[in-house]
Design an enzyme around this catalytic site. Structure first.
Site, PDB file in Angstrom:
ATOM      1  N   HIS A 266      70.773  32.027  68.762  1.00 15.80           N
ATOM      2  CA  HIS A 266      69.575  32.131  68.701  1.00 15.80           C
ATOM      3  C   HIS A 266      69.513  32.393  70.302  1.00 15.80           C
ATOM      4  CE1 HIS A 266      66.975  29.822  65.534  1.00 15.80           C
ATOM      5  NE2 HIS A 266      68.608  29.563  64.881  1.00 15.80           N
ATOM      6  N   CYS A 311      66.600  35.772  69.486  1.00 17.35           N
ATOM      7  CA  CYS A 311      64.966  35.999  69.670  1.00 17.35           C
ATOM      8  C   CYS A 311      63.996  35.836  71.270  1.00 17.35           C
ATOM      9  CB  CYS A 311      64.097  34.640  69.388  1.00 17.35           C
ATOM     10  SG  CYS A 311      64.386  34.467  67.495  1.00 17.35           S
TER      11      CYS A 311
END
Length: 406
Positions: A266, A311
């Site tokens: 992440h 991301c």
């Protein structure tokens, strides 16, 4: 999954115990551990055949039809492959082993360390295996080094050059002459981190596969395992401990080096700064660790490449053309993103892997013996293999990517 360790090693006996319940055969997550007595007569007979000039594939065929225990046979076969491949510096993926050895030999050799790294041996196919599939190359090497007599004799008394120069390891596959194997004149080191299990964020099931495939791809691109530091599911403190260990490795090189830092997990963008999220929810700012890396590199011509598969979404999403100053003003350092600002990096549920990493690894594996003109072009090729006309990746930096030869 329980861990195994070598309880005692002597010239006559090798015993491996299970830490949890001391059973020889545990469950389908573990392999069969044979604690039989090591048969020196078997080893000495094999050694004599090799020293008498018998081709190694004939010796392996002899061991396969001998009356000695299955474990000893597979251990010796695995040691043959390990020593021979290490002597010519062939570290790579499953496909590299197919090229040099042949699938039949690989499947029959449970002790071959690189084969075991990438492929799980299930319950029905594990009889005689001595190392669990989860062990990495360094752990395998530690185990083999405990087999003092076998390892020392194979490395010191056998003529590895004669073994390597066209001697068959199976009926139809041959090792290349060591002179024909291209060896990199450049030192390449890497730091790999993959975060999958988060305390405050969604679990990323494909990260482990991404890290394993990227690691194997680097091995096939002249990165030695000793120069690769990798970390799985790390909190903030563990990350920095490993990172500064890695910086010490970087500082140990006075000459030109190429550094690749890979992250899967992440991430978020905060005021234009990309932050990598550790498993405990704490962020690591990419520009800061990049600065510590460049400060540790002693040769100013060295190259640094960050590959980030995460991301880049967040409350303060910036347009794609916005530069990252901390990278833009550095010489010979660049960062390759799996997506542009404000976009998401996707996993494939079918493949259980990140789409970007899988495509990127496949491309550099196929092209590792060719010069790569630019990382951008390479990435476009990788992405377009899955999504036609998709070009979501981006490269920020100012060094000549043609200097990177994978």
């Amino acid at each position: 999954m329980s861990e195994t360790f070598i309880h005692s090693v002597s010239e006559n006996q090798i015993i491996v115990n299970d830490l949890e319940n001391n059973n020889d055969y545990d469950n389908e997550d573990n392999v069969f551990i044979d604690s039989s007595v090591y048969n020196q007569e078997c080893f000495m007979e094999i050694l004599k055949k090799l020293e008498d000039g018998k081709p190694i594939h004939e010796v392996v065929r002899f061991t396969s039809h001998s009356s000695y225990t299955h474990t000893i046979v597979k251990t010796i076969q695995g040691l043959f492959l390990y020593v021979v491949l290490k002597s010519v510096n062939i570290y790579g993926s499953y496909y590299d082993f197919q090229r040099y050895i042949g699938p039949s030999m690989m499947i029959g050799t449970y002790a071959c360390p690189l084969y075991r790294v990438q492929y799980r041996i299930n319950k029905n196919d594990s009889t005689g295996a001595i190392i669990k599939y989860s062990n990495n190359l360094d752990e395998c090497e530690t185990y083999f080094n405990h087999l003092c007599k076998v390892f020392n004799v194979l490395t010191k008394r056998l003529s590895l050059n004669s073994i390597c120069c066209g001697v068959g390891l199976s009926d139809s596959f041959y090792l290349m002459n060591t002179k024909t194997i291209k060896k990199s004149s450049r030192t390449r080191i890497s730091f790999i981190i993959g975060n999958s299990k988060y305390s405050q964020h969604r679990k990323l099931d494909g990260v482990i596969n991404d890290v394993n495939s990227f690691y194997c791809a680097l091995l096939g691109c002249s990165f030695h395992s000793d120069n690769i530091v990798w970390l799985i599911d790390s909190d903030l403190r563990t990350f920095y401990d490993k990172w500064y260990t890695f910086l010490q490795l970087v500082q140990s090189f006075q000459s030109y080096i190429e550094v690749v830092v890979y992250y899967a997990g992440h991430g978020r963008s905060d005021n234009g700064n990309l932050k990598l999220i550790m498993t405990d929810g704490n962020p690591v700012q990419l520009s800061i660790i990049a600065s510590t890396l460049t400060e540790s590199i002693k040769n100013s011509d060295s190259l640094c490449l960050f590959i980030v598969d995460c991301c880049r979404d967040g409350e303060n999403v910036l347009p794609f053309h916005y530069p990252i100053e901390s990278f833009d003003d550095k010489k010979n350092i660049a960062v390759l993103f799996a997506c542009k600002y404000g976009e998401l990096s996707y996993e494939s549920l079918e493949l259980n892997a990140g789409i970007f990493t899988r495509s990127f690894v496949k491309t550099i594996t196929e092209r590792k013996n060719n010069n790569i003109s630019t990382i951008c072009n390479l990435t476009d090729i990788a992405i377009k293999r899955i999504y036609k006309n998709y070009s979501g990746c981006s490269l920020i930096g100012n060094f000549d990517c043609s200097l990177l030869e994978f």
